[in-house]
Design a protein around this motif. Structure first.
Motif, PDB file in Angstrom:
ATOM      1  N   MET A   1      40.514  49.456  12.751  1.00 56.76           N
ATOM      2  CA  MET A   1      41.216  49.146  13.990  1.00 56.76           C
ATOM      3  C   MET A   1      40.259  49.180  15.182  1.00 56.76           C
ATOM      4  SD  MET A   1      44.331  51.362  15.606  1.00 56.76           S
ATOM      5  CE  MET A   1      44.877  51.165  17.307  1.00 56.76           C
ATOM      6  N   ASN A   2      40.422  48.202  16.088  1.00 58.38           N
ATOM      7  CA  ASN A   2      39.648  48.143  17.323  1.00 58.38           C
ATOM      8  C   ASN A   2      40.566  48.568  18.458  1.00 58.38           C
ATOM      9  OD1 ASN A   2      38.393  47.249  19.770  1.00 58.38           O
ATOM     10  ND2 ASN A   2      37.090  45.887  18.562  1.00 58.38           N
ATOM     11  N   LEU A   3      40.465  49.839  18.869  1.00 58.06           N
ATOM     12  CA  LEU A   3      41.391  50.394  19.853  1.00 58.06           C
ATOM     13  C   LEU A   3      41.239  49.697  21.204  1.00 58.06           C
ATOM     14  CD1 LEU A   3      43.552  52.464  20.579  1.00 58.06           C
ATOM     15  CD2 LEU A   3      41.714  54.103  21.081  1.00 58.06           C
ATOM     16  N   GLY A   4      39.996  49.461  21.637  1.00 59.67           N
ATOM     17  CA  GLY A   4      39.780  48.826  22.934  1.00 59.67           C
ATOM     18  C   GLY A   4      40.365  47.435  23.000  1.00 59.67           C
ATOM     19  N   ARG A   5      40.137  46.658  21.943  1.00 58.26           N
ATOM     20  CA  ARG A   5      40.677  45.301  21.923  1.00 58.26           C
ATOM     21  C   ARG A   5      42.193  45.315  21.827  1.00 58.26           C
ATOM     22  NH1 ARG A   5      38.758  42.070  17.293  1.00 58.26           N
ATOM     23  NH2 ARG A   5      40.612  40.813  17.074  1.00 58.26           N
ATOM     24  N   THR A   6      42.729  46.284  21.091  1.00 51.39           N
ATOM     25  CA  THR A   6      44.189  46.410  20.972  1.00 51.39           C
ATOM     26  C   THR A   6      44.819  46.641  22.338  1.00 51.39           C
ATOM     27  OG1 THR A   6      44.035  47.292  18.721  1.00 51.39           O
ATOM     28  CG2 THR A   6      46.063  47.729  19.933  1.00 51.39           C
ATOM     29  N   ILE A   7      44.253  47.590  23.101  1.00 47.45           N
ATOM     30  CA  ILE A   7      44.788  47.902  24.436  1.00 47.45           C
ATOM     31  C   ILE A   7      44.600  46.719  25.380  1.00 47.45           C
ATOM     32  CG2 ILE A   7      44.520  49.385  26.463  1.00 47.45           C
ATOM     33  CD1 ILE A   7      43.732  51.651  24.528  1.00 47.45           C
ATOM     34  N   GLY A   8      43.415  46.079  25.312  1.00 45.26           N
ATOM     35  CA  GLY A   8      43.146  44.931  26.173  1.00 45.26           C
ATOM     36  C   GLY A   8      44.109  43.782  25.926  1.00 45.26           C
ATOM     37  N   THR A   9      44.406  43.530  24.664  1.00 42.45           N
ATOM     38  CA  THR A   9      45.342  42.456  24.315  1.00 42.45           C
ATOM     39  C   THR A   9      46.738  42.751  24.845  1.00 42.45           C
ATOM     40  OG1 THR A   9      44.085  41.951  22.309  1.00 42.45           O
ATOM     41  CG2 THR A   9      46.345  41.141  22.415  1.00 42.45           C
ATOM     42  N   ILE A  10      47.154  44.015  24.731  1.00 38.38           N
ATOM     43  CA  ILE A  10      48.482  44.407  25.237  1.00 38.38           C
ATOM     44  C   ILE A  10      48.571  44.178  26.740  1.00 38.38           C
ATOM     45  CG2 ILE A  10      50.020  46.370  25.624  1.00 38.38           C
ATOM     46  CD1 ILE A  10      49.061  47.481  22.917  1.00 38.38           C
ATOM     47  N   LEU A  11      47.542  44.621  27.478  1.00 42.93           N
ATOM     48  CA  LEU A  11      47.565  44.484  28.935  1.00 42.93           C
ATOM     49  C   LEU A  11      47.552  43.025  29.376  1.00 42.93           C
ATOM     50  CD1 LEU A  11      45.112  47.377  29.933  1.00 42.93           C
ATOM     51  CD2 LEU A  11      47.621  47.380  30.052  1.00 42.93           C
ATOM     52  N   SER A  12      46.754  42.205  28.700  1.00 44.29           N
ATOM     53  CA  SER A  12      46.651  40.795  29.096  1.00 44.29           C
ATOM     54  C   SER A  12      47.914  40.003  28.779  1.00 44.29           C
ATOM     55  CB  SER A  12      45.446  40.148  28.416  1.00 44.29           C
ATOM     56  OG  SER A  12      45.614  40.127  27.014  1.00 44.29           O
ATOM     57  N   ASN A  13      48.708  40.502  27.846  1.00 45.98           N
ATOM     58  CA  ASN A  13      49.925  39.795  27.445  1.00 45.98           C
ATOM     59  C   ASN A  13      51.199  40.439  27.994  1.00 45.98           C
ATOM     60  OD1 ASN A  13      49.241  37.527  25.386  1.00 45.98           O
ATOM     61  ND2 ASN A  13      47.967  39.253  24.749  1.00 45.98           N
ATOM     62  N   MET A  14      51.048  41.327  28.970  1.00 51.03           N
ATOM     63  CA  MET A  14      52.198  42.076  29.464  1.00 51.03           C
ATOM     64  C   MET A  14      53.359  41.193  29.934  1.00 51.03           C
ATOM     65  SD  MET A  14      53.197  45.129  29.492  1.00 51.03           S
ATOM     66  CE  MET A  14      51.662  46.037  29.310  1.00 51.03           C
ATOM     67  N   PRO A  15      53.124  40.094  30.677  1.00 50.45           N
ATOM     68  CA  PRO A  15      54.267  39.255  31.088  1.00 50.45           C
ATOM     69  C   PRO A  15      55.052  38.714  29.891  1.00 50.45           C
ATOM     70  CG  PRO A  15      52.325  38.715  32.376  1.00 50.45           C
ATOM     71  CD  PRO A  15      51.862  39.627  31.278  1.00 50.45           C
ATOM     72  N   LYS A  16      54.335  38.333  28.850  1.00 50.94           N
ATOM     73  CA  LYS A  16      54.994  37.823  27.644  1.00 50.94           C
ATOM     74  C   LYS A  16      55.837  38.917  26.992  1.00 50.94           C
ATOM     75  CE  LYS A  16      52.308  36.901  24.118  1.00 50.94           C
ATOM     76  NZ  LYS A  16      51.344  36.195  23.237  1.00 50.94           N
ATOM     77  N   TYR A  17      55.316  40.147  26.987  1.00 52.59           N
ATOM     78  CA  TYR A  17      56.051  41.244  26.360  1.00 52.59           C
ATOM     79  C   TYR A  17      57.286  41.633  27.175  1.00 52.59           C
ATOM     80  CZ  TYR A  17      51.782  41.645  23.577  1.00 52.59           C
ATOM     81  OH  TYR A  17      50.716  41.382  22.748  1.00 52.59           O
ATOM     82  N   LEU A  18      57.207  41.519  28.498  1.00 50.88           N
ATOM     83  CA  LEU A  18      58.384  41.796  29.323  1.00 50.88           C
ATOM     84  C   LEU A  18      59.482  40.764  29.071  1.00 50.88           C
ATOM     85  CD1 LEU A  18      56.708  42.876  32.689  1.00 50.88           C
ATOM     86  CD2 LEU A  18      57.903  44.340  31.035  1.00 50.88           C
ATOM     87  N   ARG A  19      59.066  39.520  28.840  1.00 50.56           N
ATOM     88  CA  ARG A  19      60.063  38.487  28.494  1.00 50.56           C
ATOM     89  C   ARG A  19      60.706  38.794  27.145  1.00 50.56           C
ATOM     90  NH1 ARG A  19      56.061  35.084  30.753  1.00 50.56           N
ATOM     91  NH2 ARG A  19      55.258  34.516  28.689  1.00 50.56           N
ATOM     92  N   ALA A  20      59.949  39.422  26.257  1.00 46.17           N
ATOM     93  CA  ALA A  20      60.497  39.795  24.950  1.00 46.17           C
ATOM     94  C   ALA A  20      61.603  40.837  25.102  1.00 46.17           C
ATOM     95  CB  ALA A  20      59.386  40.326  24.051  1.00 46.17           C
ATOM     96  N   VAL A  21      61.432  41.770  26.029  1.00 40.90           N
ATOM     97  CA  VAL A  21      62.484  42.774  26.264  1.00 40.90           C
ATOM     98  C   VAL A  21      63.744  42.089  26.786  1.00 40.90           C
ATOM     99  CG1 VAL A  21      63.096  44.901  27.460  1.00 40.90           C
ATOM    100  CG2 VAL A  21      60.742  44.535  26.737  1.00 40.90           C
ATOM    101  N   GLN A  22      63.575  41.105  27.648  1.00 33.26           N
ATOM    102  CA  GLN A  22      64.726  40.342  28.140  1.00 33.26           C
ATOM    103  C   GLN A  22      65.424  39.602  26.997  1.00 33.26           C
ATOM    104  OE1 GLN A  22      62.794  37.872  31.057  1.00 33.26           O
ATOM    105  NE2 GLN A  22      62.945  39.405  32.686  1.00 33.26           N
ATOM    106  N   PHE A  23      64.614  39.087  26.083  1.00 34.05           N
ATOM    107  CA  PHE A  23      65.177  38.388  24.917  1.00 34.05           C
ATOM    108  C   PHE A  23      65.993  39.354  24.060  1.00 34.05           C
ATOM    109  CE2 PHE A  23      64.739  37.220  20.401  1.00 34.05           C
ATOM    110  CZ  PHE A  23      65.347  35.972  20.407  1.00 34.05           C
ATOM    111  N   ILE A  24      65.480  40.570  23.861  1.00 40.84           N
ATOM    112  CA  ILE A  24      66.214  41.581  23.084  1.00 40.84           C
ATOM    113  C   ILE A  24      67.563  41.856  23.736  1.00 40.84           C
ATOM    114  CG2 ILE A  24      66.225  44.033  22.440  1.00 40.84           C
ATOM    115  CD1 ILE A  24      63.155  43.767  22.078  1.00 40.84           C
ATOM    116  N   HIS A  25      67.560  41.992  25.054  1.00 41.65           N
ATOM    117  CA  HIS A  25      68.829  42.247  25.756  1.00 41.65           C
ATOM    118  C   HIS A  25      69.799  41.082  25.570  1.00 41.65           C
ATOM    119  CE1 HIS A  25      71.631  43.875  28.593  1.00 41.65           C
ATOM    120  NE2 HIS A  25      71.515  42.831  29.405  1.00 41.65           N
ATOM    121  N   LYS A  26      69.273  39.871  25.548  1.00 38.96           N
ATOM    122  CA  LYS A  26      70.115  38.682  25.342  1.00 38.96           C
ATOM    123  C   LYS A  26      70.785  38.740  23.969  1.00 38.96           C
ATOM    124  CE  LYS A  26      69.756  33.626  24.979  1.00 38.96           C
ATOM    125  NZ  LYS A  26      68.816  32.468  25.071  1.00 38.96           N
ATOM    126  N   ILE A  27      70.048  39.139  22.951  1.00 38.20           N
ATOM    127  CA  ILE A  27      70.611  39.218  21.593  1.00 38.20           C
ATOM    128  C   ILE A  27      71.621  40.348  21.492  1.00 38.20           C
ATOM    129  CG2 ILE A  27      70.077  39.528  19.146  1.00 38.20           C
ATOM    130  CD1 ILE A  27      69.148  36.853  20.431  1.00 38.20           C
TER     131      ILE A  27
END
Length: 368
Positions: free
Chosen positions: A74-100
């Protein structure tokens, strides 16, 4: 009662747990109204999950672990970096969960260690009771045994476990063996969840080792070992989407794309299992009386914990590398734990149904 699943899609463990619990709940006359499942770039939700969950599958973008090349973990730094760079997409995913959730109107949500579980509760209020299920919640138990010198890693994984279950009604902690529950921590220790397909298998003892890896980058180490031990028969399962369904390198080494039915049949007939210390794979092996060699993915603390816990429970042996000589040397001294494990497992079905029914029946919605 209508139940909605929220499932972490990384690996196969949480997916198979959801399938197994769905089987239990249907027998108790409850309805699974959907399974919301996280996906990530380059990784597909396995076909076996869509085939066996027997409910509508709703996919959303979710964080995943980034791995180093050539099986270096596992690459911890890249894992965290990917999460931070994709944060808007992940917030939309939470909205999608609420929709379902709004669409299906469940009486309870069962969360299988999906990070969005606690975030959803915080952002949208506890309008529906959430029960969180995973082996990782056992690591919150004061009596869980951790690897040495692991204070920092322990804090990180337990933070994530609390995040996935933030504001949840209860945590059901899957365990290899019996331990006392801790109601003060919302932790109820329960047996593992195992699919009916495994329960119906009749184990035999073949002449090959079965290897399961969470990421195909680990295959190089298997090939290296095999070149020095070509007489040992190996069947390996990987997630390499670019490879053929079956890739036979020579007479004694074959790689298979992940296929649930084929994997389980080989698990039932293998000499032993070599796996990257995923909880579900180890449980299936113990149930079938198969010794296990557990190899935690490098820099993957959760799997280090699984491997140690598996050794304590008599599942087999752990190793830091894919040196399969370790399992071959261990086999003569292995003591079969299948009978004890099966007795523990059999107490589980009624407990899962009871816990979920009680929580859903007693729940009072909470808004922020």
């Amino acid at each position: 009662m209508k139940i909605l699943f929220l499932v972490q899609g990384e690996g196969r463990g949480h997916l198979t747990q959801a399938i197994a619990l769905g089987q239990i709940l249907r027998k108790a006359q409850h309805e699974i109204v959907g399974a919301m499942t996280g996906k990530s770039a380059g990784r597909m939700i396995p076909t076996f999950f869509k085939d066996q969950i027997q409910a509508s599958v709703y996919e959303f973008d979710a964080p995943c672990i980034a791995y180093n090349p050539n099986g270096k973990g596992m690459n911890l730094g890249r894992t965290i970096g990917t999460i931070l760079s994709n944060m808007p997409k992940y917030l939309r995913a939470v909205q999608f969960i609420h929709k379902i959730v709004s669409k299906t109107k469940p009486d309870a949500i069962i969360c299988f260690y999906e990070t969005y579980g606690g975030i959803y509760n915080f952002l949208y209020g506890q309008k529906v009771p959430m029960i969180c299920i995973a082996h990782q919640y056992l690591l919150l138990h004061p009596k869980f045994v951790f690897p040495e010198n692991s204070r920092f890693n322990k804090s990180v994984i337990n933070f994530n476990s609390r995040l996935t279950s933030w504001l949840a009604a209860k945590r059901l902690a899957l365990s290899f063996r019996e331990m006392e529950s801790r109601n003060d921590l919302k932790i109820t220790v329960v047996p593992p969840l195992i699919r009916e397909e495994v329960l119906n298998l009749k184990p035999t003892c073949g002449d090959f080792l079965l290897v399961y890896m969470t990421h195909h980058s680990m295959s190089k180490k298997i090939v290296d070992w095999h070149q020095e031990h070509p007489e040992v028969h190996l069947h390996c399962f990987w997630d390499n989407a670019e490879a053929d369904e079956v890739l036979r390198l020579d007479e004694t080494l074959t790689f298979h794309r992940i296929n649930s039915e084929k994997y389980l049949n080989m698990l039932a007939s293998c000499k032993a299992l070599v796996t990257t210390a995923g909880f579900e794979s180890v449980c299936e092996a113990i149930y079938l009386g198969k010794p296990v060699m557990m190899i935690p993915v490098p820099n993957h603390f959760e799997q280090e914990c699984n491997a140690l816990d598996g050794v304590i429970s008599g599942a087999g042996v752990r190793s830091k590398t894919f040196d399969l000589s370790v399992i071959l040397e261990y086999l003569p001294r292995h003591q079969d734990q299948s009978e004890k494990f099966r007795n523990w497992y059999k107490s589980g079905a009624s407990r899962f149904v009871q816990e979920i029914e009680i929580i859903a029946g007693d729940f009072t919605p909470v808004n922020h």
